[in-house]
Design a protein around this motif. Structure first.
Motif, PDB file in Angstrom:
ATOM      1  N   GLY A 572       0.830  -1.198   0.150  1.00  0.00           N
ATOM      2  CA  GLY A 572      -0.098   0.024   0.060  1.00  0.00           C
ATOM      3  C   GLY A 572       1.072   1.163  -0.126  1.00  0.00           C
ATOM      4  N   ALA A 573       0.303   2.317  -0.366  1.00  0.00           N
ATOM      5  CA  ALA A 573       0.982   3.612  -0.559  1.00  0.00           C
ATOM      6  C   ALA A 573       0.199   4.821  -0.141  1.00  0.00           C
ATOM      7  CB  ALA A 573       1.784   3.725  -1.788  1.00  0.00           C
ATOM      8  N   HIS A 574       0.610   5.537   0.774  1.00  0.00           N
ATOM      9  CA  HIS A 574      -0.118   6.949   0.890  1.00  0.00           C
ATOM     10  C   HIS A 574       0.917   8.345   1.074  1.00  0.00           C
ATOM     11  CE1 HIS A 574      -3.428   4.679   2.423  1.00  0.00           C
ATOM     12  NE2 HIS A 574      -2.556   3.797   2.765  1.00  0.00           N
ATOM     13  N   MET A 575       0.348   9.118   0.666  1.00  0.00           N
ATOM     14  CA  MET A 575       1.056  10.674   0.759  1.00  0.00           C
ATOM     15  C   MET A 575       1.042  10.938   2.047  1.00  0.00           C
ATOM     16  SD  MET A 575       1.056  13.925   0.616  1.00  0.00           S
ATOM     17  CE  MET A 575      -0.228  14.770  -0.343  1.00  0.00           C
ATOM     18  N   ILE A 576       2.108  11.142   3.064  1.00  0.00           N
ATOM     19  CA  ILE A 576       1.661  11.227   4.482  1.00  0.00           C
ATOM     20  C   ILE A 576       2.128  12.838   4.911  1.00  0.00           C
ATOM     21  CG2 ILE A 576       2.318   8.796   5.114  1.00  0.00           C
ATOM     22  CD1 ILE A 576       5.273   9.546   5.934  1.00  0.00           C
ATOM     23  N   SER A 577       2.508  13.780   3.831  1.00  0.00           N
ATOM     24  CA  SER A 577       3.040  14.973   4.327  1.00  0.00           C
ATOM     25  C   SER A 577       1.854  15.703   4.911  1.00  0.00           C
ATOM     26  CB  SER A 577       3.689  15.714   3.113  1.00  0.00           C
ATOM     27  OG  SER A 577       4.984  15.229   3.030  1.00  0.00           O
TER      28      SER A 577
END
Length: 780
Positions: A572-577
């Motif tokens: 899975g991938a997420h933009m965490i900024s």
């Protein structure tokens, strides 16, 4: 299979509650009784037969044969049970209130009487709210106190667990409790013992209330109270339906399906009824409407970006609505397909947790084979889904994910919770319990669990109130002993690039990899790392506080188990900024990042990753920062476009023009162009809620394809590094499909061929490459 034909859907579903009277409901507690008491003052008047009624709210055991004879042939004093009626509800501190007697009537009102204020009320610097929870529906035996001091400004909150509840005479009740939880300035709520008293002054009803704080060596303090409401807080629901959503279910007859508890009363519950019994004065807005889809185009499904855009539009137009309010939108289907039943938007407008959507054309319509009443099954599932999604807006987690806030550090604001994987609660998935949905509904009482009710009724209100704060804060990185990991799973968080260094303004995307490290095949939900409900990420700028990352939208989907052999992995991938609380990575310096995933029976914690964010490389980057690091820009990047947020769009366009060598430009170009790849639905509003409608901004595929082809394929290594493999190749697939749908088959094939080249160069899994090569072969 049953030979019984499927019951047709009823187009005239009930939309109003028809409930069993409270006093007749098995889960309702009307008050408390003392069996060994005596009549007040030791004597009952012989010609006052109502004094002998054990339940003052019930009927007399009559008819009585006229006036009773004198002398009345009863012993004195008369040993009769003593009854104290219900006191649960919300009270306020009123130091200058004068109680007003209530005239005697043949029947008692069903709730206490609000005393009338005296002729004047001087300025009071202290505000106290008291929530008493000892009777009515699902009593939790708690008293919570909320104190606010005007000057110097300070607040406090305490929860006390009831240790005794004594009825010492007719409507003379004393409840004692021990404080078990505190938040805020403890000096405002001193001591460790809380005593609540309710006493009738004249007539039948309570007329005097007080709160006493004592114990712990303090001088006792007593506060006069006035009754405000039998409910703990008010909340308003606006329920709207997109016209193609079909018949929606906002009320359900609990006796309509045979799979139910034998003792469950047969009644029609509405959305409001459920939350009223949970302790809220729930009402439906008069503005609920059907939203026409005129001009919405052929694409009837909704993307996350379109749903978010509609929510932002709604809440910006009706920004004057109270915070104790939420919007429930019924739509037909999400882009994800029938596997998604509903979503809760964690970040709407300037406030959070105010919007939820239910998809009527989804798996919640898929009746199990052989079900005895398919129509009732569908109605029940749609009703359950709506209550479930609305529960998330009250900040309730899934029943099996309550420990996901761990690991916790000292000072966390709420009581650590244990998972309840077998709970028969609105917040549990029916198909997750042992025995599946049939076992769930066979024992489901159409209520929330006790832990959930305690949180909703008594947690600091900022944790619960729509539009207020999140309740997981200041979490640490250390793995607590309570997690008790089995060693059968390993979670890795990684950037999937050569270096952990990022440019100033560049969004940080992290990839999660969960691997079966055990000796046997294990089943796992294939959406586990993607849906936003099973994971938490913790981010700490070195030297600063640890902050939790939370996705801006979370999906409630139908679970699809994937069998993982030993050594197998899901990703899975997420933009965490950026998160629901704003930007978490927005300053130069070093950061530590760690993730946790909830598997139901255990929580798996990842490695700690250290990354670096550089200083501004140009005056343009430095000048853009104030306009770039905003909530709206974060939303546009997270959702891949939000045309309604025009100021954010302007900031991203400026980025593409003034900081062309910054990898953040890749994110901006994709986000600004993605809505143009499809006929994009928007919510149009007029001067009133009745003028809501859905319309479409026509796709501009050739224009968007030109922008995205340049952004993604001109410098593919730069784009893949900053977007991350999963998102990068996902964007390329969406681009090729949009071009093919628009009639540009040649262009779509070219994008797919370039995608395969990049995959091979970056050593992507062979199985992934084989999949796209097979898709390409079918098109050539």
């Amino acid at each position: 299979m049953s030979d019984t034909p499927e019951t047709p859907e009823n187009p005239d579903l009930p939309n109003e509650a028809v409930t069993v009277p409270d006093e007749e409901h098995p889960d309702y507690i009307a008050g408390t009784i003392s069996e060994d008491g005596e009549a007040e003052d030791g004597v009952a008047e012989a010609d006052d037969p109502e004094a002998f009624t054990p339940n003052p709210l019930g009927p007399l055991p009559g008819p009585l044969p006229g006036r009773l004879p004198r002398p009345f042939p009863l012993p004195r004093p008369i040993p009769i049970p003593q009854f104290c009626s219900a006191v649960s509800g919300r009270y306020r501190y009123t130091p200058f209130v004068r109680a007003t007697p209530f005239p005697i009537s043949p029947r008692l009102p069903s709730q206490p009487i609000v005393p009338r204020p005296g002729p004047f009320i001087p300025i009071n610097l202290l505000s106290i709210k008291v929530r008493v929870d000892v009777d009515r529906f699902y009593p939790q035996q708690r008293i919570s106190i909320e104190v606010s001091r005007l000057f110097p400004r300070s607040t406090a909150h305490a929860i006390a667990e009831v240790t005794s509840d004594i009825c010492s005479g007719f409507n003379r009740r004393t409840v004692t409790a021990a404080i078990t939880y505190r938040d805020g300035n403890a000096s405002l709520i001193p001591g460790n013992t809380v005593t609540f008293k309710a006493t009738r002054t004249s007539g039948f009803n309570y007329g005097s209330y007080s709160l006493r704080l004592s114990g712990g060596g303090i001088t006792p303090r007593t506060y006069n109270l006035a009754f405000e409401s039998r409910y703990f807080d008010p909340v308003e629901f606006e329920v709207d339906r997109v016209s193609n959503a079909g018949t929606i279910v906002t009320a359900y007859n609990t006796g309509s399906h045979p799979t139910r508890p034998a003792a469950l009363p047969s009644e029609t519950l509405s959305l409001e009824t459920v939350y009223q019994r949970a302790g809220f004065d729930a009402t439906r807005s008069a503005g609920s409407a059907t939203i026409p889809t005129v001009g919405a185009g052929a694409n009837g499904t909704w993307s996350d970006a379109e749903m978010h855009n509609a929510m932002v539009t709604f809440w910006s137009r009706f920004s004057n609505r109270p915070q104790w309010a939420m919007w429930v939108l019924y739509a037909a289907r999400h882009d994800q397909g029938r596997s998604l039943g509903g979503v809760m938007f964690d970040d709407i407008g300037t406030q959070h947790r105010q919007g939820t959507a239910v998809f009527t054309d989804s798996f919640i319509q898929d009746v199990p084979p052989g079900d005895p009443n398919p129509a009732a099954w569908r109605n029940r599932m749609q009703f359950w889904t709506a209550i479930h999604e609305m529960g998330h807006a009250f900040n309730l987690a899934h029943a099996w994910q309550k420990a996901l806030g761990a690991p916790q550090a000292p000072g966390d604001p709420w009581i650590p919770l244990a998972n309840e994987p077998e709970a028969r609660s609105y917040m549990n998935y029916p198909f997750r319990v042992s025995g599946g949905q049939s076992a769930f509904f066979s024992d489901f009482q159409f209520r929330f669990s006790d832990d959930e009710l305690i949180f909703m009724r008594h947690a600091p209100r900022r944790f619960v109130q729509m539009g207020n704060s999140n309740w997981f804060v200041n979490h640490g990185f250390e793995q607590p002993d309570s997690l008790n990991q089995t060693g059968n799973w390993a979670l890795v968080i990684r950037p999937n690039r050569d270096t952990n260094a990022y440019r100033f303004l560049e969004p940080v995307t992290m990839e999660l990899k969960l691997t079966n490290t055990g000796d046997s095949t294990a089943a796992v939900d294939h959406e586990l790392l993607e849906d936003g409900r099973h994971i938490n990420v913790f981010i700490q700028r070195e030297g600063g506080l640890t902050k939790p990352w939370r996705p801006m939208i979370t999906h409630c989907h139908e679970e699809e188990q994937e069998q993982l052999d030993p050594g197998g992995s899901i990703y899975g991938a997420h933009m965490i900024s950026t998160s629901t609380d704003g930007w978490l990575i927005d300053e130069p310096g070093f950061y530590k990042v760690q993730a946790a995933v909830d598997l139901g029976d255990e929580i798996v914690v990842s490695n700690v990753l250290r990354l670096f964010v550089g200083s501004p490389a140009s005056h343009g980057e430095e000048a853009l920062a104030p306009d770039y690091f905003t909530e709206d820009v974060g939303r546009v990047l997270a959702f891949g476009g939000a045309p309604q947020l025009e100021t954010a769009g302007t900031a991203l366009k400026t980025l593409t023009e003034t900081c062309k060598d910054n990898p953040a430009v890749k994110h901006a170009e994709v986000a600004l162009s993605s809505p143009k790849l499809r006929d994009f639905k928007v919510l149009a509003v007029g001067d009133s809620r009745s003028e809501l409608k859905v319309k479409t901004e026509n796709a501009k595929v050739s224009q968007a394809a030109k922008t995205q082809s340049t952004a993604l394929l001109k410098s593919p290594d730069v784009a893949a590094d900053t977007l991350g493999h999963i998102q990068y190749f996902g964007y390329l697939r969406t681009l090729s499909e949009a071009m093919e749908d628009a009639g540009d088959k040649t262009g779509a094939v070219k994008v797919m061929e370039d995608t395969i080249k990049v995959m091979k160069k970056r050593d992507i899994l062979a199985s992934v490459i084989d999949n796209i090569e097979a898709r390409l072969k079918r098109r050539t």
